[in-house]
Write an enzyme that holds these catalytic residues in place. Structure first.
Site, mmCIF file in Angstrom:
data_model
loop_
_atom_site.group_PDB
_atom_site.id
_atom_site.type_symbol
_atom_site.label_atom_id
_atom_site.label_comp_id
_atom_site.label_asym_id
_atom_site.label_seq_id
_atom_site.Cartn_x
_atom_site.Cartn_y
_atom_site.Cartn_z
ATOM 1 N N HIS A 66 51.377 44.361 42.402
ATOM 2 C CA HIS A 66 50.926 43.016 42.033
ATOM 3 C C HIS A 66 50.971 42.135 43.280
ATOM 4 O O HIS A 66 51.816 42.332 44.161
ATOM 5 C CB HIS A 66 51.838 42.408 40.966
ATOM 6 C CG HIS A 66 51.696 43.049 39.634
ATOM 7 N ND1 HIS A 66 50.910 42.533 38.650
ATOM 8 C CD2 HIS A 66 52.252 44.176 39.123
ATOM 9 C CE1 HIS A 66 50.970 43.299 37.585
ATOM 10 N NE2 HIS A 66 51.783 44.309 37.845
ATOM 11 N N GLU A 68 52.087 39.231 43.807
ATOM 12 C CA GLU A 68 53.384 38.574 44.031
ATOM 13 C C GLU A 68 54.385 39.525 44.677
ATOM 14 O O GLU A 68 55.151 39.133 45.556
ATOM 15 C CB GLU A 68 53.966 38.064 42.695
ATOM 16 C CG GLU A 68 53.048 37.133 41.941
ATOM 17 C CD GLU A 68 52.087 37.837 40.986
ATOM 18 O OE1 GLU A 68 51.551 37.144 40.097
ATOM 19 O OE2 GLU A 68 51.854 39.056 41.118
#
Length: 90
Positions: A66, A68
């Site tokens: 992901h 993040e």
């Protein structure tokens, strides 16, 4: 009587915050163009961009890739201490 949610309170966003949000949106657009879920992330410390990435789950065949998580990994590698303590020049 209605169960409508309360109206959102507008918040002030600085030009600097808006700039970094635009960078995250560009990363999201690029991820979408690669066939990823269009999510982008930018990690900023003390007004300096440390890392920016888009989702790479499909590209890497990695469910943890992901945006993040990728910016946190990049920042840890850049800073060398696994922590995001002090930005270094890039």
């Amino acid at each position: 009587m209605t169960d409508a949610p309360p109206a959102a309170t507008p918040i002030a966003i600085s030009e600097e915050d808006a700039h970094f949000m635009r960078l995250a949106l560009r990363e999201a657009e690029a991820a979408g163009e690669r066939g990823e879920v269009p999510v982008g992330a930018v990690l900023v410390q003390a007004g300096h961009m440390i890392a920016s990435r888009g989702n790479e789950r499909e590209l890497r065949h990695d469910p943890t890739a992901h945006a993040e998580m990728l910016v946190l990994r990049d920042a840890a590698a850049l800073l060398g201490d696994g922590g995001c303590s002090t930005p270094r020049s890039m």
